[in-house]
Design an enzyme around this catalytic site. Sequence first.
Site, PDB file in Angstrom:
ATOM      1  N   GLU A  91     -22.293  63.814  33.955  1.00  0.00           N
ATOM      2  CA  GLU A  91     -23.607  63.880  33.314  1.00  0.00           C
ATOM      3  C   GLU A  91     -24.647  63.170  34.167  1.00  0.00           C
ATOM      4  O   GLU A  91     -24.347  62.195  34.867  1.00  0.00           O
ATOM      5  CB  GLU A  91     -23.519  63.250  31.918  1.00  0.00           C
ATOM      6  N   CYS A 104     -31.087  59.338  36.576  1.00  0.00           N
ATOM      7  CA  CYS A 104     -29.917  58.458  36.527  1.00  0.00           C
ATOM      8  C   CYS A 104     -28.712  59.268  37.003  1.00  0.00           C
ATOM      9  O   CYS A 104     -28.306  60.241  36.355  1.00  0.00           O
ATOM     10  CB  CYS A 104     -29.727  57.952  35.098  1.00  0.00           C
ATOM     11  N   CYS A 111     -14.423  56.476  35.540  1.00  0.00           N
ATOM     12  CA  CYS A 111     -14.618  55.189  36.202  1.00  0.00           C
ATOM     13  C   CYS A 111     -13.370  54.344  36.031  1.00  0.00           C
ATOM     14  O   CYS A 111     -12.724  54.375  34.990  1.00  0.00           O
ATOM     15  CB  CYS A 111     -15.815  54.463  35.587  1.00  0.00           C
ATOM     16  N   CYS A 115     -14.884  49.120  31.539  1.00  0.00           N
ATOM     17  CA  CYS A 115     -15.707  48.174  30.771  1.00  0.00           C
ATOM     18  C   CYS A 115     -15.601  48.496  29.279  1.00  0.00           C
ATOM     19  O   CYS A 115     -15.635  49.668  28.883  1.00  0.00           O
ATOM     20  CB  CYS A 115     -17.157  48.233  31.226  1.00  0.00           C
ATOM     21  N   CYS A 118     -18.318  50.684  27.337  1.00  0.00           N
ATOM     22  CA  CYS A 118     -18.825  51.865  28.037  1.00  0.00           C
ATOM     23  C   CYS A 118     -18.028  53.117  27.692  1.00  0.00           C
ATOM     24  O   CYS A 118     -16.798  53.136  27.799  1.00  0.00           O
ATOM     25  CB  CYS A 118     -18.761  51.613  29.540  1.00  0.00           C
ATOM     26  N   GLU A 165     -18.604  53.497  39.127  1.00  0.00           N
ATOM     27  CA  GLU A 165     -19.034  52.268  39.809  1.00  0.00           C
ATOM     28  C   GLU A 165     -19.455  52.694  41.224  1.00  0.00           C
ATOM     29  O   GLU A 165     -18.596  53.043  42.058  1.00  0.00           O
ATOM     30  CB  GLU A 165     -17.864  51.277  39.827  1.00  0.00           C
ATOM     31  N   SER A 219     -24.540  44.187  36.467  1.00  0.00           N
ATOM     32  CA  SER A 219     -24.243  44.140  35.039  1.00  0.00           C
ATOM     33  C   SER A 219     -23.707  42.748  34.733  1.00  0.00           C
ATOM     34  O   SER A 219     -22.569  42.444  35.072  1.00  0.00           O
ATOM     35  CB  SER A 219     -23.183  45.186  34.684  1.00  0.00           C
ATOM     36  N   CYS A 338     -27.731  54.061  28.341  1.00  0.00           N
ATOM     37  CA  CYS A 338     -26.761  53.311  29.145  1.00  0.00           C
ATOM     38  C   CYS A 338     -25.421  53.174  28.452  1.00  0.00           C
ATOM     39  O   CYS A 338     -25.345  52.817  27.291  1.00  0.00           O
ATOM     40  CB  CYS A 338     -27.290  51.919  29.414  1.00  0.00           C
TER      41      CYS A 338
HETATM   42  S1  SF4 Z   1     -20.194  50.328  32.730  1.00  0.00           S
HETATM   43 FE1  SF4 Z   1     -20.273  51.309  34.738  1.00  0.00          FE
HETATM   44  S2  SF4 Z   1     -18.653  50.239  35.879  1.00  0.00           S
HETATM   45 FE2  SF4 Z   1     -18.249  49.831  33.720  1.00  0.00          FE
HETATM   46  S3  SF4 Z   1     -16.800  51.445  33.050  1.00  0.00           S
HETATM   47 FE3  SF4 Z   1     -18.889  52.147  32.604  1.00  0.00          FE
HETATM   48  S4  SF4 Z   1     -19.458  53.385  34.383  1.00  0.00           S
HETATM   49 FE4  SF4 Z   1     -17.736  52.079  35.001  1.00  0.00          FE
END
Ligand code: SF4
Length: 353
Positions: A91, A104, A111, A115, A118, A165, A219, A338
Site C-alpha cells: 500500500e 508515503c 516487515c 512492532c 503496527c 523498515e 520511531s 500510520c
Molecule cells: S512500525 Fe514500521 S518497522 Fe515496525 S513493524 Fe511496522 S512497518 Fe515495520
Amino acid sequence: MKSSFYQYSFESLRKYLADFGCRADQARLLFNWHYKKNKTTPCEINGLSAYTKKIIYSSLSFDLPVMDHVQISEDLTVKFLFSFQDGKKVETVLIPFNQKYTVCLSSQVGCAMNCAFCYTGTQGLTRSLKTEEIVGQFLAAQTWLTLNRPDDDRILNVVFMGQGEPLHNFDNVKTAVEIMLSQNGLSLADHKITISTSGYLPGLLRWKNEMPSVNIALSLHSPIDEKRSQLIPINRKYPLKDVIPLIEEFPQGKKRFVTYEYLLIRDFNDSEEDALQTAKLLEGTKAFVNLIPFNPFPGTKWQRPTDEKVQKFHQIIESYRIPVTIRTTKGDQILAACGQLKSSERNDAKTAL
Ligand code: SF4
C-alpha cells in the site's frame, strides 16, 4: 528477460548505455522524459538516437506497478494497493495538504520488525522491494494525481513510512532516493524526503557515509527501554543508548532536525512521567518531536489516548524548549494512517479506480 529502467540511478544508467556504445547525452534525455515529464513511452523523445531506441526497447522495461485498488477518504487522502510482477502487493498513501501532496512509500512487503502497534508488523516479512518498485509507487501515484486531480499541485514530499523498515532494505531505498534527488530525475529537494526507522542499527551504521543527505525520523514511542522493547522488539538488540548518539552525528543542514515520532497509547506511554523522561532524553539534541495519537486497527489491544493527555504531554515537552507538534491524523477512515497499512484489500471506504 528485460530489466526495469526504473532500477537505475542516473549514473548507473549512463554507465549501462555507455557499455552499449550509446551517446553520452542519451541517459539525460531518458531520465528527463520519464521522471520530469512522467512518460512511459520512450519512442517520442527528441534527440534519442535510433541505436539507443533499439537498445532500450530490446533490454529495458518501463512497466510501473499495477494499481489494483484505490480508496479515497473523506479528507481526500488516497490509498493505493499496488501489485508487482510476482503478485506481491503493498500500500502507498497520498496525503493532501493545500493542494500539494506527500506520498508515503512502502519499502518492503510486510516487515520483519514486528512492532506491537503496527498492522504491517502482524504480517511478517515477505520480501524487500526492488528500487523500481519503490520509485514505481511514486510515479504511479503521480500519474493517478495528474489524471484525477489535474488542478492540484504535484507531490512535494516523500516519506518512507509505509510498509517495511527502510533501512532493512538499505541499497534499494538508497538508489530510489538518489533517483528522487537527481537533477535529471525527480529533482526533489533533500529536505523534502524523510526516511523513518525503528532504529535498525546495521542500516544506521551505513547511513552516515552512504545515504544522501535526507531527513531521518526515529520511531521513539518510549524513552524507557523496557516499554520501548514491548512496542519495538528490536530495541532489545539495538537500544536507544546506541541508536540516538549515532543519529545525532548524522550531517544535517542548517535548521534541520531529527524527527522523533512518539505514538501515544492510552495508559501505556501517555503519562506525565513518560513525557518528562522523553524531554530529559532529548533535551539538548536536534530533536523535533512528533506526537501521534494511536490509530486503532482491527484486532489491536491498544487504544487512543484522551485529548487531555495528548495536550499535557505536548505541554511538558514544549516546556523543555523542544520543538513538538501533534500530528493530525489523516486517512484513518481507510486505514491509511500510520501503522495501519497491510497488503490486503479491504472495502471499508469509497472505492475508485
Ligand atoms: S512500525 Fe514500521 S518497522 Fe515496525 S513493524 Fe511496522 S512497518 Fe515495520
